[in-house]
Design a protein around this motif. Structure first.
Motif, mmCIF file in Angstrom:
data_model
loop_
_atom_site.group_PDB
_atom_site.id
_atom_site.type_symbol
_atom_site.label_atom_id
_atom_site.label_comp_id
_atom_site.label_asym_id
_atom_site.label_seq_id
_atom_site.Cartn_x
_atom_site.Cartn_y
_atom_site.Cartn_z
ATOM 1 N N PRO A 126 -11.209 -0.633 8.021
ATOM 2 C CA PRO A 126 -10.934 -1.634 9.058
ATOM 3 C C PRO A 126 -10.412 -2.962 8.489
ATOM 4 N N LEU A 127 -10.890 -3.345 7.304
ATOM 5 C CA LEU A 127 -10.408 -4.601 6.699
ATOM 6 C C LEU A 127 -8.934 -4.501 6.326
ATOM 7 N N ILE A 128 -8.566 -3.403 5.667
ATOM 8 C CA ILE A 128 -7.149 -3.212 5.281
ATOM 9 C C ILE A 128 -6.299 -3.103 6.543
ATOM 10 N N SER A 129 -6.810 -2.370 7.541
ATOM 11 C CA SER A 129 -6.066 -2.212 8.793
ATOM 12 C C SER A 129 -5.790 -3.566 9.437
ATOM 13 N N ALA A 135 0.849 -1.190 0.000
ATOM 14 C CA ALA A 135 0.000 0.000 0.000
ATOM 15 C C ALA A 135 0.889 1.245 0.000
ATOM 16 N N VAL A 136 0.469 2.268 -0.736
ATOM 17 C CA VAL A 136 1.238 3.507 -0.780
ATOM 18 C C VAL A 136 0.337 4.657 -0.354
ATOM 19 N N GLU A 137 0.766 5.398 0.661
ATOM 20 C CA GLU A 137 -0.032 6.512 1.163
ATOM 21 C C GLU A 137 0.803 7.795 1.108
ATOM 22 N N PRO A 138 0.144 8.954 1.212
ATOM 23 C CA PRO A 138 0.898 10.203 1.182
ATOM 24 C C PRO A 138 1.640 10.435 2.512
ATOM 25 N N ALA A 139 2.834 10.974 2.433
ATOM 26 C CA ALA A 139 3.586 11.289 3.651
ATOM 27 C C ALA A 139 2.820 12.297 4.505
ATOM 28 N N ALA A 140 1.930 13.093 3.877
ATOM 29 C CA ALA A 140 1.176 14.104 4.617
ATOM 30 C C ALA A 140 -0.001 13.512 5.386
ATOM 31 N N CYS A 141 -0.384 12.271 5.088
ATOM 32 C CA CYS A 141 -1.544 11.657 5.746
ATOM 33 C C CYS A 141 -1.270 10.160 5.933
ATOM 34 N N PRO A 142 -0.273 9.834 6.795
ATOM 35 C CA PRO A 142 0.267 8.467 6.842
ATOM 36 C C PRO A 142 -0.433 7.562 7.848
ATOM 37 N N SER A 143 -1.692 7.202 7.596
ATOM 38 C CA SER A 143 -2.457 6.459 8.604
ATOM 39 C C SER A 143 -1.870 5.072 8.873
ATOM 40 N N LEU A 144 -1.446 4.342 7.832
ATOM 41 C CA LEU A 144 -0.900 2.995 8.062
ATOM 42 C C LEU A 144 0.515 3.057 8.643
ATOM 43 N N MET A 157 -9.238 0.767 13.456
ATOM 44 C CA MET A 157 -8.516 1.045 12.208
ATOM 45 C C MET A 157 -7.230 1.804 12.508
ATOM 46 N N HIS A 158 -6.365 1.876 11.529
ATOM 47 C CA HIS A 158 -5.193 2.733 11.659
ATOM 48 C C HIS A 158 -5.658 4.164 11.459
#
Ligand SMILES: *Cc1c(COP(=O)(O)O)cnc(C)c1O
Length: 459
Positions: free
Chosen positions: A348-351, A294-303, A324-325
């Motif tokens: 929640p599933l991905i988390s 999974a790739v997320e933005p550094a500005a919104c890094p929930s995982l 969830m994360h």
């Protein structure tokens, strides 16, 4: 003369999958339940019935392995599905990589993204239950566009609260929503208690997704003929998106290709979950062994930097609590251009799958992502939405590792939308005015702790 290269791997309409895949059937351990914020107990179907039709509530907790796609939904899907799978020969050549890169392209849909894959069945099940109107929130407008189109298919009204800042600055998706027959209000609005409360405190409020959710939920909860629809995060949304992964498996089988790495961007997790769940099923069955990233933005890094805990889905605290994360329900990310990735939580599933070690996560700064998006546009001829440029940046990074190691990895990435209505973001990048945002871990942890204080933690 070079051999002619196959760029597109297509399926005919007859080959389109007719079932969604339910990952809940196969997850090695079940995910924690959703909780009622008042009682701290698991929510039951009745707790949700003022907002969602029973078919969707049951899909939220279903455990059968497959759910048949209704014929009325398949008919609408066929306007753009099956979507193409492409081999990125020209990007590979530009990178000089021995890796084979594939992308599943969802930009061919009426909204230009993957969102109609769930908007259409959500509208269908609501119409079937006798509902007359759907309300929702939208940021930049991708979800509002998809839902307005879907409502038009089943004669539903569609009312959208759009975050004020986007409503003023990005008129094109608002116009698209109206063209599809939807009604758009800037949020906060004076049409709801939630909106009036915010406006009383701050008449010039530019709004937020959390406030817009509160307005849409408030209106739906008060009218029995009106329901609410959410474009990501929930189990039934990810279920509907698995049509992406099921098609991709068939397309890769046609050319005898087996994937080593799957890469997708994550906002609430729906396009990524939709692509990768069917591949996880194959992995759990021992038929292939892809790494999932999974790739997320550094500005919104929930995982990568968030906390795995129970939290609200919205800012005001009207939704059930989901484990969830999360970065905390009051988290306001910097205004990066990938609006679809600016959500404080994660599905929640991905988390749960991340927590159990079934996927990896990385965060990318937006300048690296736009550089990847521009290279992709110049080689493959598609201007990607800012969100999937995150997946492209991670894909290119891996392909360059393969160049060093000589490994012929097969990489599949989700190109979940085009960027035709996001050109001002490219303008900002090309003129050098893109700024990268990141977070000191200690600051972020303190903020998350503060936001989660006093919330129940059942499990
Ligand atoms: C909404 C959106 C996203 C983020 O949502 P997910 O549920 O994480 O897929 C990403 N890309 C595009 C193009 C979107 O419209």
């Amino acid at each position: 003369m070079a051999d002619s290269l196959q760029h597109k791997i297509l399926l005919s309409e007859d080959e389109m999958p007719t079932r969604w895949y339910n990952v809940l059937h196969d997850v090695p351990t079940p995910p924690p339940p959703v909780l009622h914020p008042g009682t701290g107990q698991p929510v039951g179907p009745d707790d949700l019935s003022s907002l969602f039709p029973m078919d969707l509530i049951l899909q939220e907790v279903a455990t059968e392995q497959y759910v048949d796609i209704p014929a009325e939904v398949l008919d609408v899907y066929k306007l753009w599905r099956p979507s193409p799978l492409y081999r990125a020969h020209r990007l590979e050549k530009a990178l000089g990589t021995p890796a084979r890169i594939y992308y599943k392209y969802e930009g061919v849909s009426p909204a230009g993204s993957h969102k109609p894959n769930t908007a259409v069945p959500q509208a269908f099940y609501n119409a079937k239950a006798g509902i007359k109107k759907l309300t929702t929130e939208t940021g930049a407008g991708q979800w509002g566009t998809a839902l307005a189109f879907a409502c038009a298919q089943y004669d539903l009204e569609c009312e959208v609260w759009q975050v004020r800042a986007s409503y003023d600055q990005k008129p094109y998706r608002r116009i698209m929503i109206e063209t599809f027959g939807g009604t758009v209000h800037p949020s906060p609005s004076d049409l709801t208690e939630a909106g009036r409360t915010i406006l009383a405190q701050d008449p010039g409020s530019s709004g937020s997704l959390g406030i817009a959710i509160s307005e849409a939920v408030e209106v739906a909860a008060q009218d029995p003929a009106t329901n609410y629809a959410l474009g990501s995060v929930l189990n039934h949304v990810l279920l509907h998106q698995t049509i992406i992964g099921e098609e991709a498996l068939l397309q890769l089988a046609k050319i005898g290709e087996r994937v080593d790495l799957l890469v997708g961007c994550t906002g609430g997790g729906s396009n990524f979950g939709g692509l990768m769940f069917p591949f996880l099923r194959e992995k759990w069955a021992g038929r292939m062994y892809p790494v999932v990233r999974a790739v997320e933005p550094a500005a919104c890094p929930s995982l990568t930097q968030g906390t795995y805990a129970y939290d609200f889905g919205d800012t005001i605290g009207l939704t059930p609590l989901m484990k969830m994360h999360t970065l905390g329900h009051d988290f306001v990310p910097d205004p990066i251009h990938a609006g679809g990735l600016r959500y404080h939580g994660m599905s929640p599933l991905i988390s749960h799958l991340y927590e159990e070690g079934h996927l990896e996560a990385v965060a990318k700064p937006q300048s690296e992502c736009f550089a990847a998006g521009v290279l992709f546009a110049r080689t493959e001829g598609i201007v990607p939405a800012p969100e999937p440029t995150h997946a492209l940046a991670a894909t290119i990074e891996e392909a360059l590792h393969c160049k060093e190691s000589g490994e012929e990895k097969v990489i599949l990435t989700a190109l979940c939308g085009h960027g035709h209505l996001d050109l001002p973001a490219y303008d900002a990048y090309l003129s050098g005015s893109i700024v990268d945002h990141g977070w000191e871990d200690a600051d972020l942890q303190a903020a998350v702790r503060a936001a989660l204080e006093n919330l129940p933690t059942l499990v």
